[in-house]
Design an enzyme around this catalytic site. Structure first.
Site, PDB file in Angstrom:
ATOM      1  N   SER A 241       0.924  -1.203   0.134  1.00 58.99           N
ATOM      2  CA  SER A 241      -0.118   0.034   0.144  1.00 58.99           C
ATOM      3  C   SER A 241       0.892   1.242  -0.023  1.00 58.99           C
ATOM      4  CB  SER A 241      -0.933   0.109   1.298  1.00 58.99           C
ATOM      5  OG  SER A 241      -0.180  -0.196   2.619  1.00 58.99           O
ATOM      6  N   HIS A 271      -1.888  -8.785   1.944  1.00 59.05           N
ATOM      7  CA  HIS A 271      -1.486  -7.521   2.728  1.00 59.05           C
ATOM      8  C   HIS A 271      -2.788  -7.208   3.679  1.00 59.05           C
ATOM      9  CE1 HIS A 271       0.269  -3.906   3.282  1.00 59.05           C
ATOM     10  NE2 HIS A 271      -0.080  -3.239   2.266  1.00 59.05           N
ATOM     11  N   HIS A 318       5.741 -12.778   7.434  1.00 64.02           N
ATOM     12  CA  HIS A 318       6.036 -11.384   7.093  1.00 64.02           C
ATOM     13  C   HIS A 318       7.257 -11.372   5.936  1.00 64.02           C
ATOM     14  CE1 HIS A 318       6.461  -7.183   7.089  1.00 64.02           C
ATOM     15  NE2 HIS A 318       5.140  -7.182   7.581  1.00 64.02           N
ATOM     16  N   ASP A 373      -2.189  -8.431  11.593  1.00 65.86           N
ATOM     17  CA  ASP A 373      -3.593  -8.639  11.208  1.00 65.86           C
ATOM     18  C   ASP A 373      -4.117 -10.171  11.930  1.00 65.86           C
ATOM     19  OD1 ASP A 373      -3.579  -6.958   9.128  1.00 65.86           O
ATOM     20  OD2 ASP A 373      -2.345  -7.958   7.971  1.00 65.86           O
TER      21      ASP A 373
HETATM   22  N1  CMX Z   1       1.107 -20.017   5.735  1.00 61.55           N
HETATM   23  C1  CMX Z   1       1.508 -20.708   5.112  1.00 61.55           C
HETATM   24  N2  CMX Z   1       2.704 -20.505   4.225  1.00 61.55           N
HETATM   25  C2  CMX Z   1       3.350 -19.572   4.589  1.00 61.55           C
HETATM   26  C3  CMX Z   1       3.021 -18.533   5.226  1.00 61.55           C
HETATM   27  C4  CMX Z   1       1.966 -18.655   6.193  1.00 61.55           C
HETATM   28  N3  CMX Z   1       1.161 -17.762   7.024  1.00 61.55           N
HETATM   29  N4  CMX Z   1       3.728 -17.744   5.165  1.00 61.55           N
HETATM   30  C5  CMX Z   1       4.523 -17.727   4.323  1.00 61.55           C
HETATM   31  N5  CMX Z   1       4.187 -19.226   3.788  1.00 61.55           N
HETATM   32  C6  CMX Z   1       4.997 -19.856   2.583  1.00 61.55           C
HETATM   33  C7  CMX Z   1       4.948 -18.917   1.279  1.00 61.55           C
HETATM   34  O1  CMX Z   1       3.482 -19.216   0.704  1.00 61.55           O
HETATM   35  C8  CMX Z   1       5.985 -19.494   0.685  1.00 61.55           C
HETATM   36  O2  CMX Z   1       5.676 -20.676   0.211  1.00 61.55           O
HETATM   37  P1  CMX Z   1       6.012 -21.187  -1.446  1.00 61.55           P
HETATM   38  O3  CMX Z   1       7.511 -21.227  -1.378  1.00 61.55           O
HETATM   39  O4  CMX Z   1       5.498 -22.595  -1.475  1.00 61.55           O
HETATM   40  O5  CMX Z   1       5.872 -20.336  -2.375  1.00 61.55           O
HETATM   41  C9  CMX Z   1       7.147 -19.862   1.740  1.00 61.55           C
HETATM   42  O6  CMX Z   1       6.297 -19.846   2.620  1.00 61.55           O
HETATM   43  C10 CMX Z   1       8.120 -18.920   1.799  1.00 61.55           C
HETATM   44  O7  CMX Z   1       7.794 -17.396   1.947  1.00 61.55           O
HETATM   45  P2  CMX Z   1       8.342 -16.548   2.977  1.00 61.55           P
HETATM   46  O8  CMX Z   1       9.439 -15.885   2.319  1.00 61.55           O
HETATM   47  O9  CMX Z   1       8.456 -16.887   4.263  1.00 61.55           O
HETATM   48  O10 CMX Z   1       7.322 -15.108   2.757  1.00 61.55           O
HETATM   49  P3  CMX Z   1       7.016 -14.075   1.873  1.00 61.55           P
HETATM   50  O11 CMX Z   1       7.988 -12.853   2.179  1.00 61.55           O
HETATM   51  O12 CMX Z   1       6.897 -14.743   0.433  1.00 61.55           O
HETATM   52  O13 CMX Z   1       5.566 -13.724   2.384  1.00 61.55           O
HETATM   53  C11 CMX Z   1       3.509 -13.214   3.299  1.00 61.55           C
HETATM   54  C12 CMX Z   1       5.017 -12.958   3.250  1.00 61.55           C
HETATM   55  C13 CMX Z   1       3.138 -12.197   4.643  1.00 61.55           C
HETATM   56  C14 CMX Z   1       2.941 -12.848   2.056  1.00 61.55           C
HETATM   57  C15 CMX Z   1       3.296 -14.688   3.685  1.00 61.55           C
HETATM   58  O14 CMX Z   1       4.030 -14.692   5.026  1.00 61.55           O
HETATM   59  C16 CMX Z   1       1.811 -14.884   3.982  1.00 61.55           C
HETATM   60  O15 CMX Z   1       1.278 -15.084   2.917  1.00 61.55           O
HETATM   61  N6  CMX Z   1       1.292 -14.641   5.163  1.00 61.55           N
HETATM   62  C17 CMX Z   1      -0.301 -14.972   5.484  1.00 61.55           C
HETATM   63  C18 CMX Z   1      -1.013 -13.685   4.804  1.00 61.55           C
HETATM   64  C19 CMX Z   1      -0.700 -12.362   5.809  1.00 61.55           C
HETATM   65  O16 CMX Z   1      -1.166 -12.650   6.887  1.00 61.55           O
HETATM   66  N7  CMX Z   1      -0.467 -11.426   5.346  1.00 61.55           N
HETATM   67  C20 CMX Z   1      -0.462 -10.131   5.984  1.00 61.55           C
HETATM   68  C21 CMX Z   1       0.831  -9.564   6.068  1.00 61.55           C
HETATM   69  C22 CMX Z   1       0.708  -8.289   6.880  1.00 61.55           C
HETATM   70  C23 CMX Z   1       0.199  -7.209   6.222  1.00 61.55           C
HETATM   71  O17 CMX Z   1       0.681  -6.875   5.047  1.00 61.55           O
HETATM   72  O18 CMX Z   1      -0.813  -6.797   6.709  1.00 61.55           O
END
Ligand code: CMX
Length: 440
Positions: A241, A271, A318, A373
């Site tokens: 954002s 997000h 995150h 969140d």
């Molecule tokens: N549950 C399951 N799998 C998860 C996970 C979770 N909460 N968080 C990360 N992973 C997975 C990723 O999908 C990725 O999988 P693949 O390799 O199979 O594609 C792997 O773990 C590695 O990811 P990462 O490097 O640890 O995390 P990213 O930086 O790529 O992504 C985020 C960060 C926030 C998108 C991710 O942790 C996520 O999807 N979390 C759940 C959604 C969420 O809570 N988002 C809110 C974030 C805060 C905000 O912006 O408001």
């Protein structure tokens, strides 16, 4: 000139002069290198943006102009008899760079009240959408309808000296922030409360008034809104954002257009929409397990089900943080103070004890800890704000404080059009074979 505008002008003038010298003397120094993985995998860890309002440390969490959340709770002015910081004070801190006095926040409350009029056609535009429209779509539509009010766009069309961009961006930012609670509350009352609207109360602060217009007059809910609006406001510049608002603003799109773009990013489930996803996920867990208060073992088995279905556990993980988000902790402390026995809040705490080791055991997740969140929805449900599809709108109202303060700085510092270089995989392959020079 408004007092805060004048203080911002003086700060920006000094900062501009310092920046010129800094860049003249150090402009060629490298602040990082980019790997192929970073280019392909979401640009994690690439330092390529300047955002003055806050800085995120992966271990410690967010600092706003150098202050942690507990420090802000201590140092920022509060509402009469209140314990939580007033978001007006955080906005002052982010824009001006200094801690505000009580009278500064009171003055901002009055300025925002004076600027808060929302023309009727904005409400009519929202009314034109079917009731089943997601609240974030209504919210962005409302902001876009309001864009007709942009001072920056009007002045630019007449012909504006670039030295004066900041002044009109500031005016738009102040107007927009002032009007957002009205729009958000209107959407809430229209969609969930039979279109019965509540007029603003001219004696209330910005977050207190939002609570009031939504129909929540409980003092501790107003306190929650003050805390909520403070902790969600900013998370440095690279999140979707903030970055989107900055990027779109770099084309000199006015603050309404830029912020609306940022909000479209906030509406994504990875997000800001994660705040609704968390409560939805907990409700689905309760339904599947046929209990309102699942044990930690039951939670663990449900987490496994979520992961085997190829879904993420919302509220966990995150892109930058590597520890429990201090915004989660601040909400947990609020819960312990105001509702220690609430079953849903207790479930959130049980999830906190259960999920990280499971995510950690997968070996691929860089951060198994909760983000902001994971907690926010349960506190809202406690006060009766159960309509979880609305939660991201609240996040969005708060996020305006950070991204719009940053937009003021972008224009005051004369930041140019943002335009990073991209490459094709074909070009990468040729480069790997030594057939292509480093691309221009
Ligand atoms: N549950 C399951 N799998 C998860 C996970 C979770 N909460 N968080 C990360 N992973 C997975 C990723 O999908 C990725 O999988 P693949 O390799 O199979 O594609 C792997 O773990 C590695 O990811 P990462 O490097 O640890 O995390 P990213 O930086 O790529 O992504 C985020 C960060 C926030 C998108 C991710 O942790 C996520 O999807 N979390 C759940 C959604 C969420 O809570 N988002 C809110 C974030 C805060 C905000 O912006 O408001």
């Amino acid at each position: 000139m408004e007092f805060i505008k004048e203080r911002f002008r003086l700060k920006a003038e000094t900062a501009n002069a310092e920046l010129k010298v800094l860049l003249k003397e150090n402009g060629n120094r490298k602040i990082g290198e980019v790997t192929l993985s970073q280019a392909y995998q979401g640009m994690r860890g690439i330092t390529g943006l300047v955002t003055e309002t806050s800085l995120l440390d992966s271990e410690e969490g967010i600092r706003f102009r150098g202050y942690t959340i507990p420090e802000l709770q201590q140092k920022l002015p509060k509402a009469p008899k209140g314990d939580e910081p007033l978001p007006e004070g955080l906005f002052y801190l982010m824009l001006v760079g200094d801690l505000p006095k009580q009278e500064d926040t009171e003055n901002i409350t009055s300025l925002w009240q004076r600027r808060s009029h929302v023309p009727n056609y904005v409400f009519a535009t929202i009314d034109a959408l079917p009731l089943h429209t997601h609240p974030m779509t209504m919210f962005v539509t409302g902001v876009m309808a309001l864009q007709t009010e942009s001072n920056f766009a009007k002045e630019y069309a007449k012909g504006l000296n670039k030295k004066d961009y900041w002044s009109y961006v500031y005016d738009d930012a102040m107007d927009l922030i002032a009007r957002l609670p009205r729009i958000a509350a209107y959407i809430y009352r229209r969609k969930y409360k039979n279109n019965e609207h509540i007029q603003p109360n001219g004696l209330l602060d910005w977050a207190g008034n939002l609570a009031h217009m939504m129909g929540f007059d409980d003092e501790s809910f107003k306190e929650l809104m003050r805390l909520y609006m403070t902790i969600h406001a900013d998370h440095e510049g690279g999140n979707v954002s903030a970055h989107t608002t900055h990027l779109v603003g770099s084309a000199l799109s006015d603050p309404y257009l830029s912020y609306a773009a940022g909000m479209n990013g906030l509406a994504g489930p990875l997000h800001g929409l994660a705040n609704q996803e968390v409560i939805k996920w907990i409700y689905e867990m309760q339904e599947t397990l046929e209990t309102k208060e699942p044990t930690k073992d039951q939670i663990a088995s449900y987490v496994q089900q979520t992961l085997s279905a190829g879904k993420v556990v919302p509220g966990y993980g995150h892109a930058v943080l590597r520890k429990t988000d201090p915004r989660f902790t601040a909400q947990m402390l609020f819960g312990k103070k105001h509702m220690p026995d609430d079953p849903l809040v207790n479930t959130v705490w049980n999830i906190y004890e259960t999920v990280p080791p499971i995510l950690q055991s997968l070996g691929k997740i860089k951060n198994p800890w909760p983000n902001v969140d994971a907690h926010s929805g349960a506190l809202l449900v406690h006060y009766g704000l159960v309509e979880y599809e609305f939660y991201t709108v609240l996040f969005g109202v708060s996020r305006a404080l950070g991204v719009l303060a940053s937009l003021c700085w972008d224009r005051a510092l004369g930041q140019p059009l943002e335009r990073p270089k991209s490459v094709t995989t074909e070009a990468v392959k040729l480069w790997l074979q030594g057939k292509e020079e480093i691309w221009e």
